[in-house]
Design an enzyme around this catalytic site. Structure first.
Site, PDB file in Angstrom:
ATOM      1  N   GLY A 118       0.814  -1.205   0.000  1.00 56.53           N
ATOM      2  CA  GLY A 118       0.000   0.000   0.000  1.00 56.53           C
ATOM      3  C   GLY A 118       0.846   1.252   0.000  1.00 56.53           C
ATOM      4  O   GLY A 118       1.984   1.255   0.491  1.00 56.53           O
ATOM      5  N   HIS A 438       3.763 -16.363  49.031  1.00 59.58           N
ATOM      6  CA  HIS A 438       5.061 -16.939  49.388  1.00 59.58           C
ATOM      7  C   HIS A 438       5.039 -18.440  49.117  1.00 59.58           C
ATOM      8  O   HIS A 438       4.062 -19.107  49.454  1.00 59.58           O
ATOM      9  CB  HIS A 438       5.343 -16.692  50.876  1.00 59.58           C
TER      10      HIS A 438
END
Length: 461
Positions: A118, A438
């Site tokens: 294009g 944890h």
């Protein structure tokens, strides 16, 4: 190409990479009639020659390292060989699956894909293969290409990342020109695959756009891995023959290897596309826009790598969505460049968001900045993984956190919380009050903010 001559669209998007297809998808979602023009494949550089294939190689490289190092964890493994045909098959299968999914998504949104090169021929018109597409708005998203240096010809044993991703063999030795993200990632891959690697970087540090503390730690980690590098001296020239490449620097040093990978950045793909002829302002090939990504010519917008700034796929995604929502009459929040996360997916990984310590001192003065480094040696999950590194926080004195910088295995997965902290202008005390699971590496962010808030748990004051 479908016969679209004379068809009027709400939006014509030139380029179907990260920025272009994000624009098209969001605009179509909001009810716009969109044409998406692409000369190659939907997905652009990121999917086909960039982010996805390089990360697939990096994962294969991680597995190679794990095979070598299994005995450290009581799992006795050996690395027989790296089969590049198999690696490439795996890489291509990842790309193929994502490409198929993206094609389906574009089709399901009713977007008209126009194949071909294009060219902008008016403030509301794009010409493709002799046909003209018109749109009330035109969005330019033509991306970037692997850049070289003046006089440095690509060919033979002198390659860019485009050719490196297609190699069906592992070089015994490689020289990498450029110690930024692309160069560092390929250095990491090839070292894991068994190559002897040397990086040449003209600036004083590897990953030179990162906080200096990260750059220095990164260099130490690469040195420990046996990756060599030469810093602060410019490339002079290269010759090649049947035995390999012979690279010289301006200080007279020479290096020999099988290949030279040129990784000196990416240039904007704007030449010959009609941009200047239509009155757009270009600077070194980049399209200049206002803060809303308008070019100042009609309803022509620009997004992604052709706009000056970080050349990152997720920046292109965000800009595409931002432009689509503006066109559709919404009022999206502007994109703050410093709030965009940045990751180098090597071993170790480097991840950051916000400003560096040096930049913060420029903004707030030497006495207006506080910093803190939290060593990953104090993080349980990092200890389990066998990684080292740190989290560095940069804070405006008595104010919010303005920079989060990390180095270590897998720290790229932590940057999501980091970007929320920086973009929402959180104070260390705000983050310190949050509970982090944890044992996770994510916990290191919580610990760092606890320390910066004056109440360290597993770190010294």
């Amino acid at each position: 190409m479908a016969d679209t001559n004379g068809t009027a669209f709400d939006i014509v998007v030139l380029g179907a990479g990260s920025g272009g297809y994000a624009t098209a998808l969001r605009a179509a979602q909001l009810g716009k009639n969109v044409a998406l023009v692409e000369a190659d494949k939907v997905g652009g550089t990121c999917l086909h020659q960039g982010c996805i294939p390089t990360k697939a190689l990096l994962h294969a490289a991680e597995l190679a390292d794990n095979a070598r190092e299994g005995a450290h964890y009581g799992v006795h493994t050996t690395l027989e060989r790296v089969d590049m045909a198999g690696v490439n098959q795996y890489k291509d299968s990842v790309i193929g699956g994502l490409y198929k999914g993206l094609q389906g998504l574009v089709k399901s949104r009713g977007i008209t894909v126009v194949e071909g090169y294009g060219r902008l021929v008016g403030p509301n018109a794009v010409e493709v293969n002799g046909q003209t597409l018109t749109g009330e708005h035109v969005v330019l998203a033509t991306g970037s290409y692997a850049r070289s240096l003046p006089g440095l010809e690509i060919g033979g044993r002198v390659i860019t990342s485009d050719q490196a991703l297609q190699l069906d063999w592992v070089p015994q030795s490689a020289i990498i020109l450029g110690g930024g993200v692309i160069g560092s990632e390929f250095a990491s891959v090839w070292k894991s695959f068994g190559a002897d690697v040397t990086i040449i970087e003209a600036l004083p540090h590897l990953v030179p756009n990162e906080d200096e503390a990260l750059s220095k730690a990164f260099e130490r980690a690469f040195r420990k891995r046996g990756i060599k590098f030469n810093l602060g001296v410019r490339f002079s020239g290269v010759t090649q023959d049947d035995n390999g490449v012979h690279v010289s620097l301006e200080d007279g040093k020479t290096f020999d290897a099988d290949l030279l990978l040129v990784a000196v950045g990416r240039g904007p793909r704007t030449s010959g596309l009609g941009y200047e002829e239509q009155g757009l302002t270009l600077d070194r090939g980049f399209v200049i826009t206002d803060e809303n990504l308008r070019t100042g010519v009609g309803n022509v917008w620009a997004v992604g790598d052709i706009v000056p700034g970080l050349q990152l796929a997720h920046r292109g995604f965000a800009q595409g969505i931002y432009v689509a929502e503006q066109i559709c009459g919404l009022n999206p929040a502007p994109i703050v460049e410093s709030g965009i996360p940045r990751v180098t997916y090597s071993e170790p990984e480097v991840a950051s968001v916000g400003v560096t310590e040096a930049k913060a001192k420029e903004l707030y003065g030497d006495d207006g900045v506080e910093t803190l480094e939290y060593n990953l040696a104090g993080n349980g999950k990092s200890k389990i993984l066998g990684t080292s590194g740190f989290v560095k926080l940069v804070r405006q004195k008595d104010g919010p956190v303005v920079g989060v910088h990390m180095i270590g295995a897998r720290v790229g997965e932590l940057i999501g919380e980091g970007q929320l902290i920086v973009n929402w202008e959180a104070y260390p005390e705000d983050v310190a009050s949050l509970v982090h699971a944890h044992p996770t590496q994510n916990e290191a962010l919580g610990e760092a903010h606890l320390a910066l808030a004056g109440k360290p748990l597993h770190a010294h004051n």
